[in-house]
Design a protein around this motif. Structure first.
Motif, PDB file in Angstrom:
ATOM      1  N   GLY A 138      -9.174  -2.821  -1.181  1.00 14.11           N
ATOM      2  CA  GLY A 138      -9.985  -2.171  -0.155  1.00 14.11           C
ATOM      3  C   GLY A 138      -9.154  -1.873   1.060  1.00 14.11           C
ATOM      4  N   LEU A 139      -9.577  -0.875   1.796  1.00 12.99           N
ATOM      5  CA  LEU A 139      -8.861  -0.477   2.989  1.00 12.99           C
ATOM      6  C   LEU A 139      -9.869  -0.015   4.033  1.00 12.99           C
ATOM      7  N   MET A 140      -9.689  -0.440   5.258  1.00 15.23           N
ATOM      8  CA  MET A 140     -10.549  -0.021   6.355  1.00 15.23           C
ATOM      9  C   MET A 140      -9.686   0.538   7.469  1.00 15.23           C
ATOM     10  N   ARG A 141      -9.943   1.762   7.874  1.00  9.92           N
ATOM     11  CA  ARG A 141      -9.213   2.322   9.009  1.00  9.92           C
ATOM     12  C   ARG A 141      -9.832   1.791  10.295  1.00  9.92           C
ATOM     13  N   LEU A 142      -9.011   1.253  11.181  1.00  2.75           N
ATOM     14  CA  LEU A 142      -9.501   0.683  12.436  1.00  2.75           C
ATOM     15  C   LEU A 142      -9.190   1.601  13.606  1.00  2.75           C
TER      16      LEU A 142
ATOM     17  N   ASP B 240       0.876  -1.172   0.000  1.00  2.00           N
ATOM     18  CA  ASP B 240       0.000   0.000   0.000  1.00  2.00           C
ATOM     19  C   ASP B 240       0.909   1.216   0.000  1.00  2.00           C
TER      20      ASP B 240
END
Length: 138
Positions: free
Chosen positions: A134-138, A114
């Protein structure tokens, strides 16, 4: 294991696979390279790594890249870092290519990365191609 050496100016550049690294030298490199870096213990990160590649010039750590894996076909390139004094000389590309070679030798089939848009040209030079992800901020 030493991958290669290249003499350039201020001493010999030595690129190694999984060399011993201290928190102090990693903090120095990351602090010079990343303005928001805070000193940390790197042992937990390296313990979870598939491999890491480090470059030294004149004994000083000037480059680093980390690879983590899923235990199978997928590996992930993280923390590609070159000291600001060493940039634009091809060291980053050599580090990433060495990491790819070592990950392949350890069974990885896919190497993921990334990156921010301004680094696209660099990663294309390293051999990556763009994909949808896809990317998810946690």
């Amino acid at each position: 294991m030493t991958i290669g050496e290249a003499s350039q100016g201020g001493g010999d550049e030595v690129v190694e696979v999984c060399p011993a690294l201290t928190d102090a030298e990693l903090d120095e490199l990351f602090g010079a390279s990343w303005p928001d870096h805070r000193p940390t213990s790197f042992a937990p990160m390296l313990a979870r790594s598939l491999i890491w590649i480090a470059a030294r010039r004149g004994g000083r750590l000037v480059g680093f890249v980390n690879v983590v894996g899923d235990g199978g076909a997928h590996a992930f390139l993280l923390d590609t870092t070159v000291h600001p004094d060493e940039r634009r000389r091809g060291l980053g590309i050599r580090l990433v290519r060495a990491a790819a070679d070592e990950a392949r030798a350890r069974g990885a089939v896919w190497l993921h990365v990334d990156y921010e848009p301004h680094l696209g040209s660099f990663y294309r030079q390293c051999g990556f191609r763009s994909t949808a992800a896809g990317l998810m901020r946690l």
